[in-house]
Design a protein around this motif. Sequence first.
Motif, PDB file in Angstrom:
ATOM      1  N   VAL A 475      -3.827  -9.857  -1.367  1.00  0.00           N
ATOM      2  CA  VAL A 475      -3.492  -8.990  -2.498  1.00  0.00           C
ATOM      3  C   VAL A 475      -1.972  -8.878  -2.582  1.00  0.00           C
ATOM      4  N   THR A 476      -1.478  -8.213  -3.609  1.00  0.00           N
ATOM      5  CA  THR A 476      -0.051  -7.935  -3.749  1.00  0.00           C
ATOM      6  C   THR A 476       0.196  -6.452  -3.462  1.00  0.00           C
ATOM      7  N   ASN A 477       1.469  -6.077  -3.450  1.00  0.00           N
ATOM      8  CA  ASN A 477       1.830  -4.673  -3.217  1.00  0.00           C
ATOM      9  C   ASN A 477       1.994  -3.908  -4.517  1.00  0.00           C
ATOM     10  N   SER A 478       1.268  -4.310  -5.579  1.00  0.00           N
ATOM     11  CA  SER A 478       1.314  -3.574  -6.843  1.00  0.00           C
ATOM     12  C   SER A 478       0.691  -2.198  -6.709  1.00  0.00           C
ATOM     13  N   PHE A 479      -0.280  -2.060  -5.835  1.00  0.00           N
ATOM     14  CA  PHE A 479      -0.948  -0.786  -5.592  1.00  0.00           C
ATOM     15  C   PHE A 479      -0.667  -0.384  -4.144  1.00  0.00           C
ATOM     16  N   PRO A 480      -0.147   0.812  -3.905  1.00  0.00           N
ATOM     17  CA  PRO A 480       0.182   1.207  -2.526  1.00  0.00           C
ATOM     18  C   PRO A 480      -1.062   1.353  -1.664  1.00  0.00           C
ATOM     19  N   ILE A 481      -1.066   0.679  -0.527  1.00  0.00           N
ATOM     20  CA  ILE A 481      -2.175   0.754   0.424  1.00  0.00           C
ATOM     21  C   ILE A 481      -1.738   1.630   1.588  1.00  0.00           C
ATOM     22  N   PRO A 482      -2.461   2.691   1.908  1.00  0.00           N
ATOM     23  CA  PRO A 482      -2.057   3.563   3.020  1.00  0.00           C
ATOM     24  C   PRO A 482      -1.960   2.795   4.334  1.00  0.00           C
ATOM     25  N   ALA A 483      -0.998   3.185   5.146  1.00  0.00           N
ATOM     26  CA  ALA A 483      -0.769   2.490   6.415  1.00  0.00           C
ATOM     27  C   ALA A 483      -1.935   2.660   7.380  1.00  0.00           C
TER      28      ALA A 483
END
Length: 523
Positions: A475-483
């Motif tokens: 995926v890309t970092n367009s949507f923030p994914i929690p650490a």
Amino acid sequence: MRNTLIFAGSSCPTLTSQICSNLGMAPAAVELSQFANGETSVKILTSIREKDVFVVQSGSSKINDSIMELLILISACKGGSANKITAVLPYFPYSRQSKKKSHRGAITARMLANLLHVAGINHVITIDLHASQMQGFFKCPVDNLHAEPIIARWIRHNVPGWQEAVCVSKNAGGTKRVTSLADALKLNFGMVTTDKRRGGGNMTASMIMNRLDGLIPESEMDADVSKLQISPEFDSMNREPKPHLSNLQTEQKSEHPHHNSHSSRASHSRQESQSSPRKTSSMQSPRRSANGNNLASSSPLARAQAVPARSSPIEEESEFTDERARDITHGRLVQGHIVPDDYPSPTQSALSTSTMIENPDEDPMEMSRASSFFNPEPHPLGGSHDAAATSDEEEESFNNPSFEQMITLVGDVRNRTVFIIDDMIDKAGSWIAAAECVVKRGGAKKVYCIATHGLFGGDALEELQDCDCIDTIVVTNSFPIPADKTRTVKKLVVLDLSNLLGEAIRRNHYGESISPLFSHSYD
């Protein structure tokens, strides 16, 4: 860049910092906070008069707070006499609600576009809208960028033997996106489709014919079966089309109105068999196979295989073969997972025990196929297939034990690497079903799940990680994914969009063309 300010929303501060670093500048000072009751407060700490302002805000797990923060920030910039305000939305919120899916539904994406216009937006930059027609919702220019060049570059540099891979769409709605990437990489493509079957209320054709064969005498079969008005579409499962049963009886009565005895009907059948073999085969009731079994009580596919075809010199000399049939693979889905063909079907378990005893040899695959002929699923807008449920709603049936689905793979993926492509990953059900289909049914050796937006709602990321048929999630970092979600996931690969967005901001500020951002680089 002179006279340019970039504000970072609370949803993606890391991505904004990377964009500013690529452009050689720092994010503009702004204070974002909330009151005790949850109201959003925005305070700009620098002068924005006659400046070119870019507000970077993406959708997040707190989607409504992010939207209100974006609207307030745009309104504050407009009130501060900014020259031009551009909203940079890597993931556009509510993009899946871009059309009515029910009579009383709302087109929420259009409403959000109107809110942005009222707040004072002048330009929108986004990436991979769920429906490209959404650009018509806005009253300002929209730059809908694509992450496809970045994904294609990663594939060429990180996937061994990618030249022999196959791009696969996990639903019919994503074929355009998949074929675009396949054309860019010069690869073959395929498609996976699912067909929902509801258990408990449907009767297959073989069950109905079996009831007629057991309860109605043969002499009255013609008159009673004609009341069913069986359509030609149902009989199209046989090898050759057959005329309507009611039409055949009308012709028979009109030609012999005064002959009611069995002997006259037999002589008439012999005359018809000499003139029209097809009509004879259609009027025999009930039909029986060579071994004596009643064909009326068997499944439609079994009846088609048991009825002898008309002999002709052409058919005797050459045998028809279809090489493409090998590229179509069927499977069964129960609770979102591939099951063997002899697995007990929810459609079977919902029926009565007497029916199951009378049909011990009934094929569960045939029961699932034939059930749609007598109880089809209604469409949300009165038969409009454009508004039918796609990957967004098909997840609901995966966890329902009363549903069985037919899954079909179109394409040859045996001993090949498979790229399952879509624009976003929210729930894991359809991705796991497609991955199991290409591996367990199609014989694929490796599966990559690739999407632009990694929403990963609920426990989707953990479910994808636990699936043995999935090797890598891209995926890309367009949507923030929690650490805390990515800490234990080893299959996840996150591609960076900061260079793409930074170049789009620079070209937009200087009035340059953004067409080079859509081209593929073969470095």
